[in-house]
Scaffold this motif. Structure first.
Motif, mmCIF file in Angstrom:
data_model
loop_
_atom_site.group_PDB
_atom_site.id
_atom_site.type_symbol
_atom_site.label_atom_id
_atom_site.label_comp_id
_atom_site.label_asym_id
_atom_site.label_seq_id
_atom_site.Cartn_x
_atom_site.Cartn_y
_atom_site.Cartn_z
ATOM 1 N N UNK A 139 56.584 -29.277 14.080
ATOM 2 C CA UNK A 139 55.169 -29.230 14.476
ATOM 3 C C UNK A 139 54.231 -29.542 13.313
ATOM 4 N N UNK A 140 54.425 -28.882 12.186
ATOM 5 C CA UNK A 140 53.467 -29.034 11.087
ATOM 6 C C UNK A 140 53.547 -30.401 10.416
ATOM 7 N N UNK A 141 54.719 -31.004 10.357
ATOM 8 C CA UNK A 141 54.818 -32.341 9.748
ATOM 9 C C UNK A 141 54.020 -33.372 10.548
ATOM 10 N N UNK A 142 54.231 -33.508 11.878
ATOM 11 C CA UNK A 142 53.377 -34.448 12.614
ATOM 12 C C UNK A 142 51.912 -34.013 12.636
ATOM 13 N N UNK A 143 51.655 -32.715 12.637
ATOM 14 C CA UNK A 143 50.275 -32.236 12.602
ATOM 15 C C UNK A 143 49.577 -32.711 11.340
ATOM 16 N N UNK A 144 50.255 -32.609 10.213
ATOM 17 C CA UNK A 144 49.689 -33.051 8.935
ATOM 18 C C UNK A 144 49.381 -34.556 8.975
ATOM 19 N N UNK A 145 50.322 -35.341 9.510
ATOM 20 C CA UNK A 145 50.112 -36.792 9.598
ATOM 21 C C UNK A 145 48.928 -37.115 10.503
ATOM 22 N N UNK A 146 48.791 -36.394 11.607
ATOM 23 C CA UNK A 146 47.687 -36.631 12.526
ATOM 24 C C UNK A 146 46.345 -36.261 11.901
#
Length: 503
Positions: free
Chosen positions: A384-391
Motif C-alpha cells: 500500500x505505502x509504496x504505490x501511495x508514495x509514487x502516487x
C-alpha cells in the motif's frame, strides 16, 4: 475408511489421480512452510511436473515441513501424505488427489533433520511459504536482528525459523564441499529471492560467520518468483465435500482453492521439475513486473476488502467485493491507485483489474477477512505505502490508500476496546494496541504515532502531515457513523469525483 495409498483404488472415477505411483517417489525438494497455500500451489505444480516427466520425474518428491504446529504433519502422515485438492469454481467443484509430498515433518521436532535434508545431495531445490512475517524483516527489507525469534535462533543449537534452518543447512553444504540447492521463495515479498538471500546472509553474519555469508551471496541461487492463487483456510464443509467427492473416503487434510493458478519464476541454472506442465507456470528473465502487479493490485486490494469489509460486518472477501459500495471502492482503488509503477499498458491493466475483481467475487471461495488481514504491519509498506508514495509524487489521488490505512488502524482501536469480534493477528499487535490506548480519542496523534514508526511505515510520506490528517479524518467518521454508512458515502463521493474506467 481413510484416504491413503491402499485406498486410492476406491475413489470415484470423477476424481483426478496422480499419474505415478506415490510409493516410488524420492525426495528432491525440501519445503519450509507446509500450509494450505503450499498444498494448493507448489504441490499441485510439482505433481503435474512429475506426471509429465515419467520415470525421470520420480526424483522430485517433496519433504514438506510445518513450522509452528505438528498437527498438519501428523494428519498428513496418517494418510501417506495424500489429500484432496478441491478446486472451487462458481458453478462446480473439481477434486484431485495430491500425492507429490513424500514426507511431512514438524520443523521443531528433534528428528526433523531439516539441516541434513537441505545438505543432502539429492535435495536440489528448497522452496518456502512461511508468510511475510516469517522472515522477520524491517520496513527496509533487511533482517530485524531485534526480533525475539531471530535472537533465540542465533543462540539455539537447533534453529526454529526458516532463516535459521536455511543458514545452518547451507553451512553444512559448504562444509562438505557440496553443490548448494536453489532456494526459491514463494511468499509475497518484494524481490523475494534477493530479499531472502540478504536476510540469510545477515543471519549468518550475526552468528559471526562472515565467510558463510559471502559464500551464500556468491554461490547460492535465490531466483525471484511470484505466486498467485486464492486459498482459504479449510473448513468442515471442505471435509464433508472431500468425503462425498472421494466416494466415502475420509480426508483429514483437504484444501480448497480457486481455479486461477499463476507461478512466475525467474530462470535459474540446474535441474528442476517441469513445473510449466501445470497451466499458469512460466519461467521468465525478470519477475519484477508480475510481482509488483500482484503485490499491489491483488494483495493491496485484498487488504482494503479485508479491513473495511470486517468493519462493515462482511465476513468473506467475496461478500466484501460483491458489496455495492465497498466493491466499487476496491475496484477503483485497484485500478486508479494500485497500478502505480506497474509497467503494463492500459489495456493490460484494465484486463488484469477486471479479472481480479471477478476472482474476488467468487462466492465458492470462503476467504475469511480476518485471515486475509493478518500481519498487516508486515505488509503495509510493499502493498500500500509504496504505490501511495509514487502516487503522491505524481499528484494522483490516494483516497483508497487512506481508507486502507484507516480501516487497518480501526481494527486495533476496536481491539483495544475489546469490541472487535475477533483477535487480529499481527507481529506488532502489542505495540499497536498500546498506541491505541495511549492516544484514545485523539486520532490525529494516533495516526502520527503509528506512521512515525519506520519498522511499520518506512520513511515519512510526501506531504506527511496532510496524509496523517486525511487518515485521522476517516477514523473520526468511523467513530461517529456505522462503517456501512461511511463506505456508502465514500463510494458516492468517489463516483462523482472520478468515475471508474474498468471493472
Amino acid at each position: 475408511m481413510q484416504l491413503c495409498r491402499h485406498t486410492l483404488s476406491r475413489v470415484q472415477d470423477t476424481v483426478s489421480l496422480p499419474e505415478f505411483d506415490p510409493a516410488h517417489l524420492r525426495p528432491g525438494i525440501v519445503h519450509l512452510g507446509c500450509g494450505n497455500f503450499h498444498r494448493a500451489h507448489q504441490v499441485a505444480a510439482t505433481q503435474a511436473a512429475i506426471g509429465a516427466m515419467g520415470r525421470e520425474g520420480l526424483g522430485w518428491g517433496i519433504v514438506s515441513a510445518t513450522m509452528r504446529k505438528p498437527d498438519l504433519a501428523q494428519a498428513l502422515g496418517r494418510q501417506d501424505n495424500l489429500y484432496a485438492l478441491l478446486t472451487r469454481g462458481p458453478r462446480r467443484t473439481a477434486v484431485a488427489v495430491m500425492a507429490s509430498i513424500t514426507n511431512t515433518v514438524f520443523a521443531r521436532a528433534r528428528d526433523a533433520g531439516l539441516t541434513e535434508r537441505i545438505a543432502d545431495p539429492q535435495t536440489r531445490i528448497v522452496t518456502l511459504t512461511v508468510t511475510a512475517s516469517g522472515y522477520y524483516l524491517t520496513a527496509q527489507g533487511r533482517l530485524d536482528s531485534r526480533a525475539e525469534a531471530i535472537r533465540s535462533d542465533l543462540a539455539a543449537a537447533r534453529p526454529r525459523t526458516a532463516l535459521g534452518i536455511l543458514a545452518r543447512g547451507l553451512a553444512l553444504v559448504r562444509k562438505r564441499g557440496g553443490v548448494p540447492p536453489v532456494i526459491l521463495c514463494c511468499d509475497n515479498l518484494s524481490e523475494n529471492g534477493q530479499t531472502l538471500r540478504q536476510a540469510v546472509m545477515d543471519f549468518a553474519s550475526l552468528r559471526g560467520n562472515d565467510a558463510l555469508a559471502e559464500w551464500i551471496g556468491a554461490s547460492v541461487q535465490f531466483p525471484d518468483s511470484m505466486v498467485d492463487r486464492i486459498v482459504p483456510a479449510p473448513t468442515a464443509t471442505d471435509r464433508d465435500d472431500a468425503r462425498r467427492l472421494l466416494g466415502g473416503l475420509s480426508d483429514g487434510a483437504p484444501v480448497s482453492a480457486e481455479p486461477w493458478f499463476q507461478w512466475i519464476i525467474g530462470r535459474f541454472e540446474g535441474d528442476r521439475p517441469r513445473w510449466e506442465a501445470h497451466t499458469g507456470t512460466r519461467f521468465v528473465p525478470d519477475v519484477a513486473v508480475f510481482e509488483r502487479a500482484k503485490l499491489q493490485m491483488l494483495n493491496g486490494t485484498h487488504m482494503l476488502l479485508a479491513y473495511a469489509g470486517a468493519l462493515a460486518g462482511l465476513d468473506t472477501v467475496a461478500a466484501a467485493a460483491s458489496d455495492p459500495a465497498l466493491g466499487a471502492l476496491a475496484a477503483r482503488f485497484m485500478r486508479l491507485e494500485q497500478g502505480a509503477d506497474v509497467t503494463l499498458d492500459e489495456a493490460e491493466l484494465d484486463e488484469y483489474a477486471f479479472e481480479l475483481m471477478r476472482r474476488f467475487r467468487n462466492a465458492a471461495i470462503a476467504h475469511r477477512v480476518e485471515r486475509v488481514g493478518r500481519n498487516g504491519s508486515a505488509k503495509l509498506v510493499t502493498r500500500v505505502l509504496r504505490p501511495m508514495r509514487a502516487n503522491l509524487e505524481a499528484g494522483v489521488s490516494v483516497a483508497g490508500a487512506h481508507l486502507v490505512i484507516a480501516s487497518w488502524i480501526r481494527w486495533f482501536i476496536l481491539h483495544e476496546r475489546e469490541v472487535l469480534r475477533f483477535v487480529p493477528v499481527d507481529p506488532r499487535s502489542d505495540t499497536l494496541v498500546r498506541l491505541c490506548a495511549t492516544w484514545r480519542g485523539d486520532h490525529q496523534a494516533l495516526v502520527a504515532a503509528i506512521l512515525a514508526r519506520e519498522e511499520i511505515a518506512g520513511p515519512a510520506l510526501p506531504r506527511h502531515e496532510s496524509q496523517v490528517a486525511a487518515i485521522a479524518s476517516l477514523l473520526d467518521r468511523f467513530e461517529s457513523a456505522p462503517a456501512t454508512a461511511v463506505l456508502a458515502e465514500l463510494a458516492r463521493q468517489n463516483h462523482v469525483m472520478q468515475p471508474l474506467v474498468a471493472c
